[in-house]
Design a protein around this motif. Structure first.
Motif, PDB file in Angstrom:
ATOM      1  N   MET A   1       0.846  -1.218  -0.049  1.00 40.40           N
ATOM      2  CA  MET A   1      -0.106   0.086  -0.032  1.00 40.40           C
ATOM      3  C   MET A   1       0.733   1.065  -0.096  1.00 40.40           C
ATOM      4  N   ASP A   2       0.387   2.242  -0.581  1.00 39.74           N
ATOM      5  CA  ASP A   2       1.146   3.300  -0.805  1.00 39.74           C
ATOM      6  C   ASP A   2       1.450   4.078   0.582  1.00 39.74           C
ATOM      7  N   GLN A   3       2.745   4.628   0.781  1.00 41.99           N
ATOM      8  CA  GLN A   3       2.997   5.107   2.286  1.00 41.99           C
ATOM      9  C   GLN A   3       2.206   6.628   2.457  1.00 41.99           C
ATOM     10  N   SER A   4       1.622   7.121   1.362  1.00 40.53           N
ATOM     11  CA  SER A   4       0.662   8.210   1.624  1.00 40.53           C
ATOM     12  C   SER A   4      -0.600   8.091   2.135  1.00 40.53           C
ATOM     13  N   VAL A   5      -0.968   6.703   2.157  1.00 39.95           N
ATOM     14  CA  VAL A   5      -2.356   6.273   2.555  1.00 39.95           C
ATOM     15  C   VAL A   5      -2.376   6.822   4.184  1.00 39.95           C
ATOM     16  N   ALA A   6      -3.313   7.597   4.569  1.00 39.25           N
ATOM     17  CA  ALA A   6      -3.353   8.090   5.865  1.00 39.25           C
ATOM     18  C   ALA A   6      -4.726   7.678   6.569  1.00 39.25           C
ATOM     19  N   VAL A   7      -4.490   7.060   7.786  1.00 41.87           N
ATOM     20  CA  VAL A   7      -5.803   6.834   8.504  1.00 41.87           C
ATOM     21  C   VAL A   7      -6.040   7.947   9.466  1.00 41.87           C
ATOM     22  N   THR A   8      -7.489   8.539   9.572  1.00 39.43           N
ATOM     23  CA  THR A   8      -7.603   9.692  10.426  1.00 39.43           C
ATOM     24  C   THR A   8      -8.640   8.972  11.505  1.00 39.43           C
ATOM     25  N   PRO A   9      -7.941   9.259  13.016  1.00 44.23           N
ATOM     26  CA  PRO A   9      -8.574   8.525  13.943  1.00 44.23           C
ATOM     27  C   PRO A   9     -10.292   8.951  14.171  1.00 44.23           C
ATOM     28  N   PRO A  10     -10.941   7.990  14.494  1.00 48.42           N
ATOM     29  CA  PRO A  10     -12.577   8.488  14.554  1.00 48.42           C
ATOM     30  C   PRO A  10     -12.654   9.686  15.683  1.00 48.42           C
ATOM     31  N   ASP A  11     -13.847  10.450  14.959  1.00 48.13           N
ATOM     32  CA  ASP A  11     -14.184  11.410  15.827  1.00 48.13           C
ATOM     33  C   ASP A  11     -14.803  11.137  17.111  1.00 48.13           C
ATOM     34  N   LYS A  12     -15.071  11.867  18.387  1.00 43.90           N
ATOM     35  CA  LYS A  12     -15.680  11.428  19.543  1.00 43.90           C
ATOM     36  C   LYS A  12     -17.047  10.914  19.146  1.00 43.90           C
ATOM     37  N   ALA A  13     -17.657  11.247  18.078  1.00 44.95           N
ATOM     38  CA  ALA A  13     -19.100  11.099  17.821  1.00 44.95           C
ATOM     39  C   ALA A  13     -19.395   9.995  17.247  1.00 44.95           C
ATOM     40  N   VAL A  14     -18.173   9.301  16.728  1.00 42.65           N
ATOM     41  CA  VAL A  14     -18.362   8.000  16.275  1.00 42.65           C
ATOM     42  C   VAL A  14     -18.407   6.898  17.071  1.00 42.65           C
ATOM     43  N   PRO A  15     -19.480   6.141  17.195  1.00 45.72           N
ATOM     44  CA  PRO A  15     -19.812   5.217  18.144  1.00 45.72           C
ATOM     45  C   PRO A  15     -18.663   4.083  18.184  1.00 45.72           C
ATOM     46  N   THR A  16     -18.374   3.448  19.306  1.00 42.67           N
ATOM     47  CA  THR A  16     -17.168   2.527  19.466  1.00 42.67           C
ATOM     48  C   THR A  16     -17.558   1.323  18.508  1.00 42.67           C
ATOM     49  N   LYS A  17     -18.596   1.017  18.248  1.00 43.16           N
ATOM     50  CA  LYS A  17     -19.028  -0.186  17.395  1.00 43.16           C
ATOM     51  C   LYS A  17     -18.611   0.003  16.228  1.00 43.16           C
ATOM     52  N   TYR A  18     -18.372   0.984  15.620  1.00 40.14           N
ATOM     53  CA  TYR A  18     -17.982   1.612  14.292  1.00 40.14           C
ATOM     54  C   TYR A  18     -16.304   2.084  14.271  1.00 40.14           C
ATOM     55  N   GLY A  19     -15.894   2.694  15.398  1.00 43.21           N
ATOM     56  CA  GLY A  19     -14.592   2.944  15.571  1.00 43.21           C
ATOM     57  C   GLY A  19     -13.554   1.971  15.549  1.00 43.21           C
ATOM     58  N   VAL A  20     -13.887   0.708  16.139  1.00 45.95           N
ATOM     59  CA  VAL A  20     -12.935  -0.237  16.069  1.00 45.95           C
ATOM     60  C   VAL A  20     -12.575  -0.667  14.701  1.00 45.95           C
ATOM     61  N   PHE A  21     -13.277  -0.364  13.624  1.00 42.47           N
ATOM     62  CA  PHE A  21     -12.860  -0.845  12.350  1.00 42.47           C
ATOM     63  C   PHE A  21     -11.687   0.122  11.670  1.00 42.47           C
ATOM     64  N   SER A  22     -11.462   1.208  12.527  1.00 40.35           N
ATOM     65  CA  SER A  22     -10.399   2.288  12.000  1.00 40.35           C
ATOM     66  C   SER A  22      -9.170   1.458  12.003  1.00 40.35           C
ATOM     67  N   GLY A  23      -8.295   1.858  10.932  1.00 41.94           N
ATOM     68  CA  GLY A  23      -6.827   1.372  10.970  1.00 41.94           C
ATOM     69  C   GLY A  23      -6.525   0.430   9.690  1.00 41.94           C
ATOM     70  N   LEU A  24      -5.200   0.081   9.697  1.00 37.46           N
ATOM     71  CA  LEU A  24      -4.880  -0.793   8.651  1.00 37.46           C
ATOM     72  C   LEU A  24      -5.166  -2.249   8.944  1.00 37.46           C
ATOM     73  N   TRP A  25      -5.642  -3.223   7.867  1.00 37.06           N
ATOM     74  CA  TRP A  25      -6.000  -4.503   8.015  1.00 37.06           C
ATOM     75  C   TRP A  25      -5.160  -5.097   6.855  1.00 37.06           C
ATOM     76  N   ALA A  26      -4.667  -6.421   7.168  1.00 39.35           N
ATOM     77  CA  ALA A  26      -4.045  -7.152   6.228  1.00 39.35           C
ATOM     78  C   ALA A  26      -4.588  -8.511   6.130  1.00 39.35           C
ATOM     79  N   GLY A  27      -4.775  -9.395   5.115  1.00 40.96           N
ATOM     80  CA  GLY A  27      -5.271 -10.772   5.226  1.00 40.96           C
ATOM     81  C   GLY A  27      -4.782 -11.104   3.911  1.00 40.96           C
ATOM     82  N   ARG A  28      -5.522 -12.431   3.495  1.00 38.60           N
ATOM     83  CA  ARG A  28      -5.598 -13.138   2.027  1.00 38.60           C
ATOM     84  C   ARG A  28      -6.624 -13.200   1.570  1.00 38.60           C
TER      85      ARG A  28
END
Length: 95
Positions: free
Chosen positions: A1-28
């Motif tokens: 993945m290009d190094q310029s890809v940025a993840v913005t942390p969820p705002d406080k208004a975002v419910p935790t059940k959605y916020g847990v998806f934030s970030g970088l994920w890898a798989g097959r």
């Protein structure tokens, strides 16, 4: 993945059940092909922006595409990517 890809942390208004998806994920894909997913932004209604990256897939060369999706319950579902592909990417987070 290009190094310029940025993840913005969820705002406080975002419910935790959605916020847990934030970030970088890898798989097959199909247990054979490397894939990465950056969940870059999440809104309070569960809508997300992402960058999806894949390795060599048969005759296709590695690449990446920006996209959007939505979290429904505990599942993140992507819409068709701008390059026309609609990868079946489902991330399930058990809380």
């Amino acid at each position: 993945m290009d190094q310029s890809v940025a993840v913005t942390p969820p705002d406080k208004a975002v419910p935790t059940k959605y916020g847990v998806f934030s970030g970088l994920w890898a798989g097959r894909l199909d247990g054979m092909y490397d894939a990465k997913l950056a969940v870059q932004t999440i809104s309070s209604n569960g809508k997300v922006t992402v960058t999806y990256a894949w390795g060599t897939l048969g005759d296709n060369h590695p690449g990446e595409a920006a996209g959007v999706g939505r979290i429904v319950g505990t599942t993140l579902k992507l819409e068709r990517l701008p390059n026309g592909n609609r990868p079946i990417v489902t991330a399930v987070i058990l809380l």
